[in-house]
Design a protein around this motif. Sequence first.
Motif, PDB file in Angstrom:
ATOM      1  N   THR A   1      43.454  43.324  34.211  1.00 51.11           N
ATOM      2  CA  THR A   1      42.262  42.491  34.387  1.00 51.11           C
ATOM      3  C   THR A   1      42.630  41.106  34.899  1.00 51.11           C
ATOM      4  O   THR A   1      41.921  40.525  35.713  1.00 51.11           O
ATOM      5  CB  THR A   1      41.489  42.359  33.061  1.00 51.11           C
ATOM      6  OG1 THR A   1      42.338  41.770  32.070  1.00 51.11           O
ATOM      7  CG2 THR A   1      41.007  43.711  32.577  1.00 51.11           C
ATOM      8  N   LEU A   2      43.758  40.565  34.408  1.00 50.31           N
ATOM      9  CA  LEU A   2      44.278  39.284  34.872  1.00 50.31           C
ATOM     10  C   LEU A   2      45.740  39.496  35.264  1.00 50.31           C
ATOM     11  O   LEU A   2      46.641  39.444  34.429  1.00 50.31           O
ATOM     12  CB  LEU A   2      44.149  38.229  33.760  1.00 50.31           C
ATOM     13  CG  LEU A   2      44.587  36.802  34.106  1.00 50.31           C
ATOM     14  CD1 LEU A   2      43.801  36.261  35.302  1.00 50.31           C
ATOM     15  CD2 LEU A   2      44.419  35.882  32.906  1.00 50.31           C
ATOM     16  N   PRO A   3      45.987  39.752  36.545  1.00 54.42           N
ATOM     17  CA  PRO A   3      47.336  40.160  36.960  1.00 54.42           C
ATOM     18  C   PRO A   3      48.399  39.080  36.797  1.00 54.42           C
ATOM     19  O   PRO A   3      49.576  39.388  36.586  1.00 54.42           O
ATOM     20  CB  PRO A   3      47.153  40.531  38.430  1.00 54.42           C
ATOM     21  CG  PRO A   3      45.695  40.831  38.574  1.00 54.42           C
ATOM     22  CD  PRO A   3      45.007  39.908  37.622  1.00 54.42           C
ATOM     23  N   SER A   4      48.039  37.804  36.940  1.00 52.81           N
ATOM     24  CA  SER A   4      49.024  36.733  36.865  1.00 52.81           C
ATOM     25  C   SER A   4      48.338  35.464  36.393  1.00 52.81           C
ATOM     26  O   SER A   4      47.108  35.401  36.280  1.00 52.81           O
ATOM     27  CB  SER A   4      49.672  36.506  38.237  1.00 52.81           C
ATOM     28  OG  SER A   4      48.708  36.113  39.201  1.00 52.81           O
ATOM     29  N   ALA A   5      49.137  34.441  36.106  1.00 51.11           N
ATOM     30  CA  ALA A   5      48.567  33.153  35.721  1.00 51.11           C
ATOM     31  C   ALA A   5      47.615  32.682  36.820  1.00 51.11           C
ATOM     32  O   ALA A   5      47.928  32.787  38.014  1.00 51.11           O
ATOM     33  CB  ALA A   5      49.677  32.137  35.494  1.00 51.11           C
ATOM     34  N   PRO A   6      46.438  32.142  36.451  1.00 55.50           N
ATOM     35  CA  PRO A   6      45.470  31.764  37.480  1.00 55.50           C
ATOM     36  C   PRO A   6      46.022  30.855  38.562  1.00 55.50           C
ATOM     37  O   PRO A   6      45.762  31.077  39.746  1.00 55.50           O
ATOM     38  CB  PRO A   6      44.369  31.082  36.668  1.00 55.50           C
ATOM     39  CG  PRO A   6      44.392  31.807  35.364  1.00 55.50           C
ATOM     40  CD  PRO A   6      45.851  32.058  35.100  1.00 55.50           C
ATOM     41  N   VAL A   7      46.813  29.834  38.203  1.00 56.48           N
ATOM     42  CA  VAL A   7      47.304  28.924  39.234  1.00 56.48           C
ATOM     43  C   VAL A   7      48.242  29.649  40.199  1.00 56.48           C
ATOM     44  O   VAL A   7      48.263  29.343  41.406  1.00 56.48           O
ATOM     45  CB  VAL A   7      47.989  27.691  38.604  1.00 56.48           C
ATOM     46  CG1 VAL A   7      49.316  28.051  37.954  1.00 56.48           C
ATOM     47  CG2 VAL A   7      48.171  26.579  39.643  1.00 56.48           C
ATOM     48  N   ASP A   8      48.986  30.638  39.700  1.00 56.33           N
ATOM     49  CA  ASP A   8      49.853  31.415  40.590  1.00 56.33           C
ATOM     50  C   ASP A   8      49.024  32.290  41.530  1.00 56.33           C
ATOM     51  O   ASP A   8      49.334  32.402  42.726  1.00 56.33           O
ATOM     52  CB  ASP A   8      50.806  32.286  39.768  1.00 56.33           C
ATOM     53  CG  ASP A   8      51.798  31.456  38.957  1.00 56.33           C
ATOM     54  OD1 ASP A   8      52.060  30.302  39.337  1.00 56.33           O
ATOM     55  OD2 ASP A   8      52.296  31.965  37.937  1.00 56.33           O
ATOM     56  N   ALA A   9      47.979  32.907  40.981  1.00 53.63           N
ATOM     57  CA  ALA A   9      47.113  33.737  41.822  1.00 53.63           C
ATOM     58  C   ALA A   9      46.398  32.895  42.870  1.00 53.63           C
ATOM     59  O   ALA A   9      46.259  33.308  44.031  1.00 53.63           O
ATOM     60  CB  ALA A   9      46.097  34.479  40.948  1.00 53.63           C
ATOM     61  N   ILE A  10      45.972  31.694  42.475  1.00 52.85           N
ATOM     62  CA  ILE A  10      45.267  30.812  43.412  1.00 52.85           C
ATOM     63  C   ILE A  10      46.234  30.308  44.487  1.00 52.85           C
ATOM     64  O   ILE A  10      45.875  30.216  45.670  1.00 52.85           O
ATOM     65  CB  ILE A  10      44.595  29.665  42.640  1.00 52.85           C
ATOM     66  CG1 ILE A  10      43.449  30.229  41.796  1.00 52.85           C
ATOM     67  CG2 ILE A  10      44.084  28.585  43.579  1.00 52.85           C
ATOM     68  CD1 ILE A  10      42.922  29.281  40.748  1.00 52.85           C
ATOM     69  N   THR A  11      47.463  30.023  44.105  1.00 49.58           N
ATOM     70  CA  THR A  11      48.478  29.650  45.098  1.00 49.58           C
ATOM     71  C   THR A  11      48.673  30.764  46.122  1.00 49.58           C
ATOM     72  O   THR A  11      48.881  30.506  47.316  1.00 49.58           O
ATOM     73  CB  THR A  11      49.808  29.334  44.399  1.00 49.58           C
ATOM     74  OG1 THR A  11      49.627  28.245  43.487  1.00 49.58           O
ATOM     75  CG2 THR A  11      50.889  28.977  45.407  1.00 49.58           C
ATOM     76  N   ALA A  12      48.584  32.004  45.645  1.00 48.48           N
ATOM     77  CA  ALA A  12      48.763  33.169  46.535  1.00 48.48           C
ATOM     78  C   ALA A  12      47.496  33.497  47.325  1.00 48.48           C
ATOM     79  O   ALA A  12      47.498  34.441  48.110  1.00 48.48           O
ATOM     80  CB  ALA A  12      49.197  34.380  45.718  1.00 48.48           C
ATOM     81  N   GLY A  13      46.405  32.740  47.108  1.00 44.90           N
ATOM     82  CA  GLY A  13      45.207  32.928  47.915  1.00 44.90           C
ATOM     83  C   GLY A  13      43.981  33.420  47.192  1.00 44.90           C
ATOM     84  O   GLY A  13      42.904  33.549  47.804  1.00 44.90           O
ATOM     85  N   ALA A  14      44.067  33.720  45.908  1.00 53.75           N
ATOM     86  CA  ALA A  14      42.887  34.189  45.177  1.00 53.75           C
ATOM     87  C   ALA A  14      41.809  33.109  45.185  1.00 53.75           C
ATOM     88  O   ALA A  14      42.087  31.930  44.971  1.00 53.75           O
ATOM     89  CB  ALA A  14      43.260  34.541  43.740  1.00 53.75           C
ATOM     90  N   GLY A  15      40.582  33.524  45.453  1.00 54.35           N
ATOM     91  CA  GLY A  15      39.457  32.595  45.448  1.00 54.35           C
ATOM     92  C   GLY A  15      39.500  31.547  46.533  1.00 54.35           C
ATOM     93  O   GLY A  15      38.813  30.524  46.431  1.00 54.35           O
ATOM     94  N   SER A  16      40.262  31.779  47.580  1.00 55.60           N
ATOM     95  CA  SER A  16      40.453  30.738  48.596  1.00 55.60           C
ATOM     96  C   SER A  16      39.176  30.413  49.364  1.00 55.60           C
ATOM     97  O   SER A  16      39.036  29.310  49.898  1.00 55.60           O
ATOM     98  CB  SER A  16      41.554  31.139  49.573  1.00 55.60           C
ATOM     99  OG  SER A  16      41.205  32.329  50.264  1.00 55.60           O
ATOM    100  N   ASP A  17      38.237  31.363  49.419  1.00 61.46           N
ATOM    101  CA  ASP A  17      36.996  31.121  50.145  1.00 61.46           C
ATOM    102  C   ASP A  17      35.920  30.498  49.268  1.00 61.46           C
ATOM    103  O   ASP A  17      34.809  30.225  49.743  1.00 61.46           O
ATOM    104  CB  ASP A  17      36.483  32.420  50.758  1.00 61.46           C
ATOM    105  CG  ASP A  17      36.241  33.505  49.719  1.00 61.46           C
ATOM    106  OD1 ASP A  17      36.805  33.408  48.603  1.00 61.46           O
ATOM    107  OD2 ASP A  17      35.495  34.463  50.013  1.00 61.46           O
ATOM    108  N   VAL A  18      36.220  30.251  48.007  1.00 53.39           N
ATOM    109  CA  VAL A  18      35.269  29.650  47.077  1.00 53.39           C
ATOM    110  C   VAL A  18      35.388  28.133  47.161  1.00 53.39           C
ATOM    111  O   VAL A  18      36.483  27.581  47.113  1.00 53.39           O
ATOM    112  CB  VAL A  18      35.543  30.132  45.635  1.00 53.39           C
ATOM    113  CG1 VAL A  18      34.636  29.423  44.637  1.00 53.39           C
ATOM    114  CG2 VAL A  18      35.366  31.642  45.541  1.00 53.39           C
ATOM    115  N   ASP A  19      34.263  27.440  47.274  1.00 51.86           N
ATOM    116  CA  ASP A  19      34.263  25.974  47.218  1.00 51.86           C
ATOM    117  C   ASP A  19      34.412  25.547  45.766  1.00 51.86           C
ATOM    118  O   ASP A  19      33.787  26.128  44.865  1.00 51.86           O
ATOM    119  CB  ASP A  19      32.957  25.413  47.785  1.00 51.86           C
ATOM    120  CG  ASP A  19      32.746  25.783  49.244  1.00 51.86           C
ATOM    121  OD1 ASP A  19      33.724  25.742  50.009  1.00 51.86           O
ATOM    122  OD2 ASP A  19      31.598  26.125  49.603  1.00 51.86           O
ATOM    123  N   VAL A  20      35.217  24.505  45.524  1.00 57.13           N
ATOM    124  CA  VAL A  20      35.562  24.104  44.163  1.00 57.13           C
ATOM    125  C   VAL A  20      35.311  22.618  43.958  1.00 57.13           C
ATOM    126  O   VAL A  20      35.697  21.789  44.791  1.00 57.13           O
ATOM    127  CB  VAL A  20      37.041  24.434  43.853  1.00 57.13           C
ATOM    128  CG1 VAL A  20      37.519  23.720  42.590  1.00 57.13           C
ATOM    129  CG2 VAL A  20      37.223  25.943  43.710  1.00 57.13           C
TER     130      VAL A  20
END
Length: 505
Positions: free
Chosen positions: A298-317
């Motif tokens: 359900t959560l493959p990796s730490a969120p910051v690591d996943a985001i560094t790898a591109g997860a959620g990149s199209d989401v405005d934050v």
Amino acid sequence: MLGSTGCGAGDITGSVVETRSGRVRGSATDGVHAFKGVPYAAPPQGVARYLPPRPVRAWTGVRDAVPLGPTPPQPPTPPPLDFFAPAIPGADYLNLNIWTPEPGSTRLPVMVWIFGGGFDTGSNGLYDGHAFARDGVVFVALNYRLGAEGFLFLDDGIANIALLDQIAALEWVRDNISHFGGDPGNVTVFGQSAGAMAVGTLLAMPRAEGLFRRAIMQSGAGNLCYSTDTANEIGHRLAAKLGVPPTREDVAAAGVERVLAAQTSVMSDLARRPDPQRWGGEPGCRVNMWRPTIDGATLPSAPVDAITAGAGSDVDVLIGHNSEEGRLSLVPFGSLESVTDEELFTAMRLYRLPVDRALPAYRAAYPGAGPGALLAILQADWFYTIPGLRLADARTSAPGATYLYEFAWRSPQFDGQLGACHFLEVPFVFDRLHDRRMQWITGPNPPQQLADLMHRTWVQFAHTGRANWAPYETTRRTTMRMDLRPAAVDDPYPNRHLWDGIDLH
């Protein structure tokens, strides 16, 4: 899909709206329609309390959606903070509250709120979405399972039930919100504290992909997560405290009240072994016993690591923090002035900071601040400021926009000692300064112009994904400081380099 409606000032005649599970009737006041306690998943019963959410069962007739629905089981919040979690008994606590200016096919932006409370307290009942609907947004506040029900991990292939609840609620929004006037293609998910942690985690979860277009994190960045080893240790500690085998069936059979009592007991045990990088418990902070688990599925990796790898990149934050977050856990309990230099040193050591460099650096950055005031700022940096910067840094090449803010207005409460504490920005964001429950933290005459600014900024972001200051990038780190004289400032983080290389998971 829309039945009879009344929209005049003070009118309480409700509308009837069709959902996939059945019809609901809400109420209407001053042109805003409210639907409360609408179920998005089946009521958890028995061992299902500790299993992923199931689809809500359809009903016939028209369901009353005027009163608030039940709240998730949780231990009592100690005064004076007990206003955060009004308790309502009942089984249907996986529910939503919805405010809308116009049920039907208007396709307005949608904002979905995830409440905070350390992942073991809180509910959607504290948060009134009237101002958002008044200003052209369909607002949704969700409940989710807390404590063991939401986060129990026993290495049995099941994890992050609370986050799966939130995903189920977002799926309900995708499938039903158009009937309430919302655009399922323009959803902003936002939250505060544990709710913001959840938002940051949802950015990294494959099952949440595509369910929201924008994200706002108020004092949280998805940084508090457990390894499977730590999560499993806590799950087994809970079962041992209950005196049952470590299975979901046996924990469920112990009953809700016994589980809540066991949670409190385990938290006391952990507090005697403070470890910020596991469960907290450092001076002035509570134990954060329940957190998302990096389970690989359900959560493959730490969120910051996943985001560094591109997860959620199209989401405005949009992400930010308050200047003196830790004062909420110190001042109301009379602890700010009693913090000693030794306790400040201990907190720095537990945070893995180089005390010989960190202590003079913090004293130089905040001259005149005593040990308690410095501890409050230190806690803000550990839990919120630095993780927020790391999340923003992880998005430097993302196509989605990233904006940072700092809430700096200081509450006059407790003779001015409460300061720019944790949660203080919430009544401003919601434009609820007149709410007496909120005045406990804001004082009786908070500045309406600041609420106008913050609420307008959040609504604009939900509409456009843009804010009225420069996006974040690592050369300037532009941050909007929200105060009576708001100003965009560059890199207002005097001690961020001290945290380089320190694990904040």
